[in-house]
Design a protein around this motif. Sequence first.
Motif, PDB file in Angstrom:
ATOM      1  N   MET A   1       2.583   5.586  -8.796  1.00  0.00           N
ATOM      2  CA  MET A   1       2.030   4.237  -8.698  1.00  0.00           C
ATOM      3  C   MET A   1       2.117   3.748  -7.253  1.00  0.00           C
ATOM      4  SD  MET A   1       3.188   0.825 -10.783  1.00  0.00           S
ATOM      5  CE  MET A   1       4.812   0.618 -10.038  1.00  0.00           C
ATOM      6  N   ASN A   2       1.019   3.722  -6.572  1.00  0.00           N
ATOM      7  CA  ASN A   2       0.999   3.241  -5.188  1.00  0.00           C
ATOM      8  C   ASN A   2       0.324   1.887  -5.098  1.00  0.00           C
ATOM      9  OD1 ASN A   2       2.177   5.555  -4.385  1.00  0.00           O
ATOM     10  ND2 ASN A   2       0.369   6.453  -3.468  1.00  0.00           N
ATOM     11  N   ILE A   3       0.786   1.086  -4.160  1.00  0.00           N
ATOM     12  CA  ILE A   3       0.068  -0.158  -3.894  1.00  0.00           C
ATOM     13  C   ILE A   3      -0.238  -0.247  -2.410  1.00  0.00           C
ATOM     14  CG2 ILE A   3       0.958  -1.504  -5.834  1.00  0.00           C
ATOM     15  CD1 ILE A   3       2.970  -2.736  -3.889  1.00  0.00           C
ATOM     16  N   GLU A   4      -1.221  -1.049  -2.060  1.00  0.00           N
ATOM     17  CA  GLU A   4      -1.580  -1.234  -0.658  1.00  0.00           C
ATOM     18  C   GLU A   4      -1.412  -2.695  -0.296  1.00  0.00           C
ATOM     19  OE1 GLU A   4      -5.571   0.002  -0.107  1.00  0.00           O
ATOM     20  OE2 GLU A   4      -5.023   2.081   0.240  1.00  0.00           O
ATOM     21  N   ILE A   5      -0.793  -2.947   0.845  1.00  0.00           N
ATOM     22  CA  ILE A   5      -0.737  -4.324   1.319  1.00  0.00           C
ATOM     23  C   ILE A   5      -1.356  -4.375   2.707  1.00  0.00           C
ATOM     24  CG2 ILE A   5       1.324  -4.917  -0.015  1.00  0.00           C
ATOM     25  CD1 ILE A   5       2.825  -4.759   2.765  1.00  0.00           C
ATOM     26  N   PRO A   6      -1.986  -5.503   3.043  1.00  0.00           N
ATOM     27  CA  PRO A   6      -2.549  -5.623   4.388  1.00  0.00           C
ATOM     28  C   PRO A   6      -1.416  -5.695   5.414  1.00  0.00           C
ATOM     29  CG  PRO A   6      -3.011  -7.610   3.050  1.00  0.00           C
ATOM     30  CD  PRO A   6      -2.219  -6.665   2.197  1.00  0.00           C
ATOM     31  N   ILE A  19      -1.309  -0.844   4.435  1.00  0.00           N
ATOM     32  CA  ILE A  19      -0.117  -0.007   4.389  1.00  0.00           C
ATOM     33  C   ILE A  19       0.098   0.440   2.944  1.00  0.00           C
ATOM     34  CG2 ILE A  19       2.358   0.132   4.869  1.00  0.00           C
ATOM     35  CD1 ILE A  19       2.035  -2.164   6.811  1.00  0.00           C
ATOM     36  N   MET A  20       0.173   1.755   2.755  1.00  0.00           N
ATOM     37  CA  MET A  20       0.409   2.306   1.421  1.00  0.00           C
ATOM     38  C   MET A  20       1.894   2.255   1.098  1.00  0.00           C
ATOM     39  SD  MET A  20      -2.130   3.624  -0.399  1.00  0.00           S
ATOM     40  CE  MET A  20      -1.588   5.130  -1.190  1.00  0.00           C
ATOM     41  N   ILE A  21       2.198   1.735  -0.078  1.00  0.00           N
ATOM     42  CA  ILE A  21       3.599   1.595  -0.472  1.00  0.00           C
ATOM     43  C   ILE A  21       3.835   2.184  -1.856  1.00  0.00           C
ATOM     44  CG2 ILE A  21       5.302  -0.141  -1.203  1.00  0.00           C
ATOM     45  CD1 ILE A  21       4.361  -1.858   1.070  1.00  0.00           C
ATOM     46  N   GLU A  22       4.927   2.895  -2.006  1.00  0.00           N
ATOM     47  CA  GLU A  22       5.342   3.340  -3.336  1.00  0.00           C
ATOM     48  C   GLU A  22       6.527   2.485  -3.763  1.00  0.00           C
ATOM     49  OE1 GLU A  22       5.694   7.552  -4.010  1.00  0.00           O
ATOM     50  OE2 GLU A  22       4.583   7.929  -2.176  1.00  0.00           O
ATOM     51  N   PRO A  23       6.283   1.597  -4.747  1.00  0.00           N
ATOM     52  CA  PRO A  23       7.285   0.602  -5.125  1.00  0.00           C
ATOM     53  C   PRO A  23       8.650   1.192  -5.474  1.00  0.00           C
ATOM     54  CG  PRO A  23       5.214   0.149  -6.219  1.00  0.00           C
ATOM     55  CD  PRO A  23       5.066   1.465  -5.533  1.00  0.00           C
ATOM     56  N   GLU A  24       8.686   2.329  -6.149  1.00  0.00           N
ATOM     57  CA  GLU A  24       9.976   2.910  -6.526  1.00  0.00           C
ATOM     58  C   GLU A  24      10.766   3.330  -5.286  1.00  0.00           C
ATOM     59  OE1 GLU A  24       7.171   3.816  -7.963  1.00  0.00           O
ATOM     60  OE2 GLU A  24       7.388   3.536 -10.127  1.00  0.00           O
ATOM     61  N   LEU A  25      10.047   3.841  -4.298  1.00  0.00           N
ATOM     62  CA  LEU A  25      10.731   4.304  -3.091  1.00  0.00           C
ATOM     63  C   LEU A  25      11.262   3.144  -2.266  1.00  0.00           C
ATOM     64  CD1 LEU A  25       8.608   7.331  -1.876  1.00  0.00           C
ATOM     65  CD2 LEU A  25      10.723   7.298  -3.180  1.00  0.00           C
ATOM     66  N   LEU A  26      10.577   1.977  -2.350  1.00  0.00           N
ATOM     67  CA  LEU A  26      11.053   0.788  -1.638  1.00  0.00           C
ATOM     68  C   LEU A  26      12.484   0.472  -2.069  1.00  0.00           C
ATOM     69  CD1 LEU A  26       8.460  -2.125  -1.504  1.00  0.00           C
ATOM     70  CD2 LEU A  26       9.508  -0.902   0.393  1.00  0.00           C
ATOM     71  N   LEU A  27      12.737   0.630  -3.354  1.00  0.00           N
ATOM     72  CA  LEU A  27      14.062   0.327  -3.898  1.00  0.00           C
ATOM     73  C   LEU A  27      15.123   1.267  -3.364  1.00  0.00           C
ATOM     74  CD1 LEU A  27      13.770  -0.613  -7.669  1.00  0.00           C
ATOM     75  CD2 LEU A  27      14.722  -1.953  -5.809  1.00  0.00           C
ATOM     76  N   HIS A  28      14.694   2.409  -2.882  1.00  0.00           N
ATOM     77  CA  HIS A  28      15.658   3.358  -2.336  1.00  0.00           C
ATOM     78  C   HIS A  28      15.744   3.258  -0.823  1.00  0.00           C
ATOM     79  CE1 HIS A  28      14.731   5.192  -6.323  1.00  0.00           C
ATOM     80  NE2 HIS A  28      16.035   5.188  -6.340  1.00  0.00           N
ATOM     81  N   ALA A  30      13.252   3.009   1.386  1.00  0.00           N
ATOM     82  CA  ALA A  30      12.226   3.674   2.184  1.00  0.00           C
ATOM     83  C   ALA A  30      11.448   2.676   3.039  1.00  0.00           C
ATOM     84  CB  ALA A  30      11.273   4.423   1.273  1.00  0.00           C
ATOM     85  N   HIS A  31      10.962   3.155   4.167  1.00  0.00           N
ATOM     86  CA  HIS A  31      10.095   2.359   5.029  1.00  0.00           C
ATOM     87  C   HIS A  31       8.698   2.942   4.968  1.00  0.00           C
ATOM     88  CE1 HIS A  31      13.348   0.331   7.476  1.00  0.00           C
ATOM     89  NE2 HIS A  31      14.013   1.184   6.703  1.00  0.00           N
ATOM     90  N   PHE A  32       7.712   2.080   5.043  1.00  0.00           N
ATOM     91  CA  PHE A  32       6.334   2.558   5.054  1.00  0.00           C
ATOM     92  C   PHE A  32       5.668   2.004   6.288  1.00  0.00           C
ATOM     93  CE2 PHE A  32       7.807   2.629   0.762  1.00  0.00           C
ATOM     94  CZ  PHE A  32       7.345   3.854   0.298  1.00  0.00           C
ATOM     95  N   SER A  33       4.887   2.843   6.970  1.00  0.00           N
ATOM     96  CA  SER A  33       4.330   2.334   8.211  1.00  0.00           C
ATOM     97  C   SER A  33       2.818   2.265   8.203  1.00  0.00           C
ATOM     98  CB  SER A  33       4.838   3.139   9.405  1.00  0.00           C
ATOM     99  OG  SER A  33       4.701   4.506   9.146  1.00  0.00           O
ATOM    100  N   CYS A  34       2.344   1.353   9.036  1.00  0.00           N
ATOM    101  CA  CYS A  34       0.917   1.117   9.186  1.00  0.00           C
ATOM    102  C   CYS A  34       0.299   2.272   9.973  1.00  0.00           C
ATOM    103  CB  CYS A  34       0.721  -0.198   9.935  1.00  0.00           C
ATOM    104  SG  CYS A  34      -0.965  -0.485  10.453  1.00  0.00           S
TER     105      CYS A  34
END
Length: 80
Positions: A1-6, A19-28, A30-34
């Motif tokens: 399940m991926n989401i994208e935020i501006p 920026i593509m984000i994987e919500p489960e990984l955020l909880l661990h 993780a950083h996501f970059s533009c």
Amino acid sequence: MNIEIPCPTCREHGRTSMIMIEPELLLHGAHFSCPLCHSSVALAVKSYPLYQQSLEKYTHYQMLTQGLKTEGEHPKLNRR
Ligand SMILES: [Zn+2]
């Protein structure tokens, strides 16, 4: 399940990038970059409990929806 935020940084400069984000990984942690400006986003530690709650509710809701599809025209009425 991926989401994208501006990307907020790009938006400040009048550009649009997602920026593509994987919500489960955020909880661990993780950083996501533009892909454009390489700004990275991560979850603030104080947001963890609320975020986890929301994610669980969302997952639960997805399961309910999935259940409804499976049950088709004969849904169970005493759903919790
Ligand atoms: Zn950016």
